[in-house]
Design an enzyme around this catalytic site. Sequence first.
Site: not given
Ligand SMILES: Cc1cc2nc3c(=O)[nH]c(=O)nc-3n(C[C@H](O)[C@H](O)[C@H](O)COP(=O)(O)OP(=O)(O)OC[C@H]3O[C@@H](n4cnc5c(N)ncnc54)[C@H](O)[C@@H]3O)c2cc1C
Length: 388
Positions: A141, A366, A368
């Site tokens: 994120s 893209e 959350t």
């Molecule tokens: C199938 C799939 C395909 C993907 N394809 C791509 C791609 O092609 N290119 C690419 O670059 N990425 C890709 N992603 C990555 C995706 O963009 C990230 O998973 C997403 O941005 C969330 O990051 P994270 O999974 O690290 O979750 P985190 O950022 O660790 O978040 C975990 C939880 O904490 C919450 N959270 C985080 N920060 C805060 C805040 N400040 N306040 C409140 N809540 C918060 C989030 O809402 C979430 O519920 C893909 C992901 C998946 C699952």
Amino acid sequence: MAYTAMDFYDADALLSEEERMVRDTVRSFVEAEIVPHAARHFREGTFPMDLVPKFGEMGLLGAPLEGYGCAGMSYTAYGVLCRELERGDSGIRSFCSVQGSLVMFPIHKYGTEEQKNRWLPELAAGRKIGCFGLTEPDFGSNPGGMITNAKRVSGGFVLNGSKYWITNGTLADVALVWAKLDGRIRGFLVEKGTKGFRAEDIPGKYSLRASATSGLVLEDCLVPESAMLPGAEGLKGPLSCLDSARYGIAWGAVGAAQGCFDEALRYSKTRIQFDRPIAGFQLVQNKFAQMLTEITAAQLIAWRLGRLRDDGKHEPAQTSLAKRHNVDMALRTARTCRDILGASGITEEYQCLRHALNLESVITYEGTHDIHALVLGERVTGIAAYKG
Ligand SMILES: Cc1cc2nc3c(=O)[nH]c(=O)nc-3n(C[C@H](O)[C@H](O)[C@H](O)COP(=O)(O)OP(=O)(O)OC[C@H]3O[C@@H](n4cnc5c(N)ncnc54)[C@H](O)[C@@H]3O)c2cc1C
């Protein structure tokens, strides 16, 4: 029986004739080429590579871009095609979103003439595949915290770092890798086979199984000077790409929901319990009433955002609202439809659970659901809550 997309307010009457033609063409294609094989690809965890040249022939890759072999459709038409593709499977729409909005769009907007001529016609035709590497194992994120870095050396740049959760990673001929150069985020086009660069698929997914999701590793990976996109500097480069892709997702989610709704409605009319179709029970009808309302609202949000984009008047927070609302709606719709199907709903003979599982990824990637709430919160209050 042929698919019927629920369109209670006749929202498709708001589309142009050309946009309706795109709808009909893509809908027939999805019906013939995607729906019959979607469950198998999901089960086997495979992406249907045979479809890629067909996407190219149909102008589905980079559809709203002008020139360089791209179809130059309206953004609304692009939304419509995403809706129809995601009715088949979110993995298929994800492929087209990444290729078009996350790889071709930045090359088109930020690339040199040489980069555009080299890559765009090939990517538009589906002869080459691209991926977009922004997320890292420790930065999702908060992509601005990324560790991946570039150092200027004689004749080019050396990249080090890793990217994770990258759609199309192992399929891609070119990876758009975002890395910090002197502390500023820049985009680099890294070709498959470049020394020090490798991609590996992430195993064990329950979601988006008909899509390659990969990790990328860059170890002293030397790329030429010509690999850097000159026009993108700072986080706004990748964020502008995400805005375009999120727009397609907002439409795509409507397609997934319409597919589930159609399936559950048909099922409920033929499934007899207590001597009558379950469609005749008030509790079941209440579910349909709720889903109908929410799908209708989502259709209108997507359409209006499309027109704002086509008029050059949209702002990214409006895309956040559409992505957040429509994906949440689709996920709840898919789960509710699965419930209406009872035990049958957990099998691959029906699409609802596959859509629900896929949408668990779509609600996370893209941006959350909650991050988009914070974007909207900042937009209306002027206070950025996510920055701590
Ligand atoms: C199938 C799939 C395909 C993907 N394809 C791509 C791609 O092609 N290119 C690419 O670059 N990425 C890709 N992603 C990555 C995706 O963009 C990230 O998973 C997403 O941005 C969330 O990051 P994270 O999974 O690290 O979750 P985190 O950022 O660790 O978040 C975990 C939880 O904490 C919450 N959270 C985080 N920060 C805060 C805040 N400040 N306040 C409140 N809540 C918060 C989030 O809402 C979430 O519920 C893909 C992901 C998946 C699952």
